[in-house]
Design an enzyme around this catalytic site. Structure first.
Site, PDB file in Angstrom:
ATOM      1  N   GLY A  14       0.817  -1.212   0.000  1.00 23.87           N
ATOM      2  CA  GLY A  14       0.000   0.000   0.000  1.00 23.87           C
ATOM      3  C   GLY A  14       0.844   1.252   0.000  1.00 23.87           C
ATOM      4  O   GLY A  14       0.486   2.261   0.606  1.00 23.87           O
ATOM      5  N   ALA A  17       3.221   2.988  -5.163  1.00 23.65           N
ATOM      6  CA  ALA A  17       3.106   2.080  -6.311  1.00 23.65           C
ATOM      7  C   ALA A  17       1.848   1.223  -6.184  1.00 23.65           C
ATOM      8  O   ALA A  17       1.114   1.019  -7.162  1.00 23.65           O
ATOM      9  CB  ALA A  17       4.340   1.191  -6.409  1.00 23.65           C
ATOM     10  N   ILE A  47       7.892   3.453   2.242  1.00 23.44           N
ATOM     11  CA  ILE A  47       9.206   4.105   2.238  1.00 23.44           C
ATOM     12  C   ILE A  47       9.061   5.614   2.510  1.00 23.44           C
ATOM     13  O   ILE A  47       9.945   6.233   3.099  1.00 23.44           O
ATOM     14  CB  ILE A  47       9.977   3.809   0.928  1.00 23.44           C
ATOM     15  CG1 ILE A  47      11.439   4.205   1.076  1.00 23.44           C
ATOM     16  CG2 ILE A  47       9.346   4.495  -0.264  1.00 23.44           C
ATOM     17  CD1 ILE A  47      12.377   3.578   0.067  1.00 23.44           C
ATOM     18  N   LYS A  80       5.145  21.390 -10.559  1.00 22.25           N
ATOM     19  CA  LYS A  80       6.560  21.199 -10.908  1.00 22.25           C
ATOM     20  C   LYS A  80       6.711  21.381 -12.419  1.00 22.25           C
ATOM     21  O   LYS A  80       6.117  20.638 -13.200  1.00 22.25           O
ATOM     22  CB  LYS A  80       6.995  19.781 -10.503  1.00 22.25           C
ATOM     23  CG  LYS A  80       8.368  19.396 -10.986  1.00 22.25           C
ATOM     24  CD  LYS A  80       8.750  18.005 -10.515  1.00 22.25           C
ATOM     25  CE  LYS A  80      10.014  17.528 -11.200  1.00 22.25           C
ATOM     26  NZ  LYS A  80      10.344  16.131 -10.841  1.00 22.25           N
ATOM     27  N   VAL A 187       1.512 -10.346   4.820  1.00 21.95           N
ATOM     28  CA  VAL A 187       1.553 -11.549   3.981  1.00 21.95           C
ATOM     29  C   VAL A 187       2.739 -12.397   4.430  1.00 21.95           C
ATOM     30  O   VAL A 187       3.885 -11.919   4.465  1.00 21.95           O
ATOM     31  CB  VAL A 187       1.661 -11.171   2.486  1.00 21.95           C
ATOM     32  CG1 VAL A 187       1.957 -12.394   1.632  1.00 21.95           C
ATOM     33  CG2 VAL A 187       0.368 -10.499   2.032  1.00 21.95           C
ATOM     34  N   LEU A 335       9.153  -0.214  -6.383  1.00 16.99           N
ATOM     35  CA  LEU A 335      10.515  -0.548  -5.956  1.00 16.99           C
ATOM     36  C   LEU A 335      10.810  -2.046  -6.069  1.00 16.99           C
ATOM     37  O   LEU A 335      11.962  -2.446  -6.190  1.00 16.99           O
ATOM     38  CB  LEU A 335      10.738  -0.067  -4.514  1.00 16.99           C
ATOM     39  CG  LEU A 335      10.649   1.457  -4.330  1.00 16.99           C
ATOM     40  CD1 LEU A 335      10.713   1.823  -2.851  1.00 16.99           C
ATOM     41  CD2 LEU A 335      11.757   2.172  -5.093  1.00 16.99           C
TER      42      LEU A 335
HETATM   43  C1  LIG Z   1      15.683   8.523  -1.739  1.00 17.05           C
HETATM   44  C2  LIG Z   1      14.545   8.254  -2.684  1.00 17.05           C
HETATM   45  C3  LIG Z   1      13.957   9.315  -3.372  1.00 17.05           C
HETATM   46  C4  LIG Z   1      12.921   9.072  -4.280  1.00 17.05           C
HETATM   47  N1  LIG Z   1      12.396  10.114  -4.999  1.00 17.05           N
HETATM   48  C5  LIG Z   1      11.454   9.856  -5.930  1.00 17.05           C
HETATM   49  C6  LIG Z   1      10.881  10.908  -6.693  1.00 17.05           C
HETATM   50  O1  LIG Z   1      11.203  12.081  -6.537  1.00 17.05           O
HETATM   51  N2  LIG Z   1       9.940  10.583  -7.614  1.00 17.05           N
HETATM   52  C7  LIG Z   1       9.522   9.304  -7.808  1.00 17.05           C
HETATM   53  O2  LIG Z   1       8.672   9.063  -8.680  1.00 17.05           O
HETATM   54  N3  LIG Z   1      10.016   8.316  -7.061  1.00 17.05           N
HETATM   55  C8  LIG Z   1      10.967   8.548  -6.142  1.00 17.05           C
HETATM   56  N4  LIG Z   1      11.446   7.534  -5.387  1.00 17.05           N
HETATM   57  C9  LIG Z   1      10.860   6.196  -5.535  1.00 17.05           C
HETATM   58  C10 LIG Z   1       9.549   6.171  -4.769  1.00 17.05           C
HETATM   59  O3  LIG Z   1       9.787   6.433  -3.403  1.00 17.05           O
HETATM   60  C11 LIG Z   1       8.881   4.824  -4.901  1.00 17.05           C
HETATM   61  O4  LIG Z   1       8.855   4.440  -6.246  1.00 17.05           O
HETATM   62  C12 LIG Z   1       7.459   4.916  -4.431  1.00 17.05           C
HETATM   63  O5  LIG Z   1       7.402   5.429  -3.140  1.00 17.05           O
HETATM   64  C13 LIG Z   1       6.795   3.584  -4.481  1.00 17.05           C
HETATM   65  O6  LIG Z   1       7.277   2.734  -3.466  1.00 17.05           O
HETATM   66  P1  LIG Z   1       6.610   1.341  -3.345  1.00 17.05           P
HETATM   67  O7  LIG Z   1       5.149   1.538  -3.215  1.00 17.05           O
HETATM   68  O8  LIG Z   1       7.102   0.482  -4.426  1.00 17.05           O
HETATM   69  O9  LIG Z   1       7.230   0.753  -1.987  1.00 17.05           O
HETATM   70  P2  LIG Z   1       6.930   1.119  -0.457  1.00 17.05           P
HETATM   71  O10 LIG Z   1       6.557   2.532  -0.259  1.00 17.05           O
HETATM   72  O11 LIG Z   1       8.113   0.611   0.301  1.00 17.05           O
HETATM   73  O12 LIG Z   1       5.660   0.243  -0.092  1.00 17.05           O
HETATM   74  C14 LIG Z   1       5.775  -1.147   0.168  1.00 17.05           C
HETATM   75  C15 LIG Z   1       4.423  -1.623   0.688  1.00 17.05           C
HETATM   76  O13 LIG Z   1       4.482  -3.039   0.846  1.00 17.05           O
HETATM   77  C16 LIG Z   1       3.935  -3.394   2.098  1.00 17.05           C
HETATM   78  N5  LIG Z   1       4.511  -4.657   2.523  1.00 17.05           N
HETATM   79  C17 LIG Z   1       5.812  -5.032   2.527  1.00 17.05           C
HETATM   80  N6  LIG Z   1       5.927  -6.282   3.002  1.00 17.05           N
HETATM   81  C18 LIG Z   1       4.662  -6.724   3.268  1.00 17.05           C
HETATM   82  C19 LIG Z   1       4.098  -7.935   3.755  1.00 17.05           C
HETATM   83  N7  LIG Z   1       4.862  -8.983   4.077  1.00 17.05           N
HETATM   84  N8  LIG Z   1       2.778  -8.009   3.915  1.00 17.05           N
HETATM   85  C20 LIG Z   1       1.963  -6.980   3.594  1.00 17.05           C
HETATM   86  N9  LIG Z   1       2.439  -5.814   3.135  1.00 17.05           N
HETATM   87  C21 LIG Z   1       3.759  -5.689   2.969  1.00 17.05           C
HETATM   88  C22 LIG Z   1       4.299  -2.222   3.001  1.00 17.05           C
HETATM   89  O14 LIG Z   1       3.464  -2.198   4.132  1.00 17.05           O
HETATM   90  C23 LIG Z   1       4.048  -1.066   2.067  1.00 17.05           C
HETATM   91  O15 LIG Z   1       2.669  -0.752   2.083  1.00 17.05           O
HETATM   92  C24 LIG Z   1      12.458   7.758  -4.463  1.00 17.05           C
HETATM   93  C25 LIG Z   1      13.022   6.707  -3.740  1.00 17.05           C
HETATM   94  C26 LIG Z   1      14.065   6.942  -2.870  1.00 17.05           C
HETATM   95  C27 LIG Z   1      14.677   5.784  -2.127  1.00 17.05           C
END
Ligand SMILES: Cc1cc2nc3c(=O)[nH]c(=O)nc-3n(C[C@H](O)[C@H](O)[C@H](O)COP(=O)(O)OP(=O)(O)OC[C@H]3O[C@@H](n4cnc5c(N)ncnc54)[C@H](O)[C@@H]3O)c2cc1C
Length: 501
Positions: A14, A17, A47, A80, A187, A335
């Site tokens: 959640g 992404a 994150i 932006k 999970v 990610l």
């Molecule tokens: C330093 C930095 C700067 C960034 N700047 C940008 C930017 O300017 N623009 C941009 O587009 N992107 C940027 N990004 C990338 C961006 O942060 C991510 O692409 C975006 O936040 C999506 O993250 P995510 O949803 O993939 O992962 P996360 O936010 O990590 O979400 C993971 C989810 O999985 C769930 N989860 C994990 N394990 C389990 C489990 N076992 N059971 C149930 N749930 C679970 C967690 O609870 C969470 O809800 C940046 C990243 C970094 C590291």
């Protein structure tokens, strides 16, 4: 071919992404009977960075039918118009440049920019910093909104800055109101069926989540794609040295400009992102070149945020991508799928492209290998093209200080395509044609490549200058300045926070 029955999609994660993918697939298939379930573990959390977008996020909100006035205020969002790169070059006159999102007015000024770049590549002393040629750069400098008055129908493309936590919360609420199911649970198991597909997700509270398609948005953990299905990972760390970030929020910006700032530091770069309630700051760095403590100290000095009560947060980054974003009946997005690094804020852009192109491929061919392979090739191509553009920033840096910048400037592990692109620039070839040939996905336009090369003042070395001048006449800068000035008058102040102000 008859259209496959809309599937039940189960999204693990959640974060941004997860909710973006869930919203997009629900919009696509919900009315035709498709179901979307999101499962997330609140204890794991997200994150919580990623606060800058490309214009693709605007396209997503338009597709979802969500108006700016409904989401921007809720997410502390601002406009932006592009990214300002500062300190990446020491060449006089090139200390800072603006990489704009394009717009219709630029169709008139871009040819002049390309012409002047061609002359500058031949040692002519002409203006070639992108800032003077693109309307977005002028609007950002003046703190203007991207929405012109009614009598000026030439709005530039733009993206947003936003609070990542609030964006997720907003989309969760929006999705829940439209039928996206939400499960708060961890999970703990991903059983596979006899064909190697994901059969279900097993939760720590005993629930079993069945579905047709499973989307891995579990962040860097990649629980389904890598953990259960064994998708292979391709690292980019030989080309992209940064593997950490330290994040430090600051107060609301005083002098608001609708742009992300990317400022070179001793072992990486720092971002500054204006939100309505605070400024997002972070330093992306290479742990081979600087310690966490020194990175935090450098960031605090650069931003003036010396109060130790304001706690810094450290993040580890894994740069690279899965070889296949779609494996069996699992799509990886976010990610878990890959991460280049945030220099051009492209991560959510790729998430939106992934979900959209996946839906297209699935509608065309269900789980057939032909469509899946084509999709995987397209996504891999997009990652690699964006990676090359970002690597070019580092390779072309014009700084003389420190091992970090020297090693980047000397990096010889570039892809063949990036080497060919650089050769094209330094040997006076047509960059537009080279871009089409080398990067058919066109992740970056010819203008963007020109901005990068010219923005750093990176031109052929003296001995390689071609002496015979091209036919092109230099742009008449006074006329261009006057045209830009006349255009900017049509854009009101952006204030802070877009439509609410
Ligand atoms: C330093 C930095 C700067 C960034 N700047 C940008 C930017 O300017 N623009 C941009 O587009 N992107 C940027 N990004 C990338 C961006 O942060 C991510 O692409 C975006 O936040 C999506 O993250 P995510 O949803 O993939 O992962 P996360 O936010 O990590 O979400 C993971 C989810 O999985 C769930 N989860 C994990 N394990 C389990 C489990 N076992 N059971 C149930 N749930 C679970 C967690 O609870 C969470 O809800 C940046 C990243 C970094 C590291």
């Amino acid at each position: 071919m008859s259209e496959p029955t809309p599937p039940h999609v189960v999204v693990l994660g959640g974060g941004s992404a997860g909710w973006i993918t869930a919203s997009l697939l629900h919009r696509r298939w919900g009315e035709r009977g498709g179901r979307v379930t999101v499962v997330e573990d609140p204890a794991t959390g997200i994150i919580g960075v990623g606060e800058g977008s490309t214009p693709q996020l605007k396209a997503l909100f338009d597709y979802l039918g969500i108006a700016e006035r409904d989401w921007m205020v809720r997410c502390d969002a601002t406009y932006k118009l592009g990214i300002r790169f500062t300190g990446w070059s020491e060449r006089p006159g090139f200390e800072s440049y603006f990489h704009p999102f394009p717009g219709p007015v630029d169709l008139h000024s871009e040819p002049a920019f390309l012409r002047n770049c061609a002359l500058a590549r031949r040692a002519f002393d002409v203006a070639c910093l992108p800032d003077r040629f693109f309307l977005s750069a002028r609007l950002a400098e003046l703190g203007r909104s991207p929405h012109p008055s009614e009598n000026f129908p030439f709005a530039p493309s733009y993206g947003y800055h936003f609070d990542a936590y609030k964006l997720g919360a907003f989309l969760k609420e929006w999705g829940a109101a439209r039928g996206i199911e939400h499960v708060a649970a961890k999970v703990t198991g991903v059983p596979l069926d006899q064909d190697g597909n994901v059969a279900a997700l097993l939760c720590d509270d005993g629930r079993r989540l069945d579905g047709d398609i499973f989307v891995d948005c579990s962040g860097f953990r990649a629980i389904i794609a890598e953990g259960a299905l064994g998708a292979r990972y391709r690292s980019f760390d030989d080309n992209l040295f940064n593997d950490r970030a330290v994040v430090l929020p600051g107060p609301r910006p005083q002098d608001f400009r609708p742009q992300t700032e990317s400022v070179a530091m001793s072992a990486g770069w720092r971002w500054s992102i204006p939100l309505t309630g605070r400024t997002g700051n972070g330093y992306v760095y290479s742990s081979r070149h600087i310690s966490d403590e020194d990175a935090e100290r450098e960031l605090r000095e650069a931003t003036g945020l010396r109060d130790p009560a304001a706690e810094a947060r450290f993040l580890k980054m894994r740069v690279g991508r899965l070889e296949t974003s779609w494996t069996a009946n699992c799509l990886a997005a976010g990610l878990s799928q890959g991460f280049i690094e945030p220099l051009e804020a492209t991560a959510l852009h790729i998430v939106i492209a992934t979900a959209t192109e996946f839906a297209d491929a699935y509608e065309e061919g269900g789980f057939s290998a032909k469509y899946r392979d084509r999709f995987n090739d397209q996504i891999a191509e997009r990652y690699d093209a964006i990676r090359d553009y970002i690597v070019a920033h580092y390779r072309l840096n014009q700084r003389s200080d420190g091992s970090y910048w020297r090693e980047n400037a000397e990096n010889s592990k570039l892809s063949d395509r990036l080497k060919a692109m650089m050769t094209a620039w330094f040997t006076h070839k047509d960059i537009g044609a080279a871009n089409v040939e080398l990067y058919p996905v066109q992740a970056y336009s010819s203008a963007s490549w020109h901005c990068l090369f010219a923005g750093y003042g990176s031109f052929p070395p003296q001995e390689k200058f071609v002496t015979c001048p091209p036919q092109a006449q230099p742009a008449e800068m006074s006329r261009l300045d006057a045209m830009m000035k006349a255009c900017t008058i049509n854009f009101p102040s952006a204030g802070i926070g877009g439509p609410a102000d």
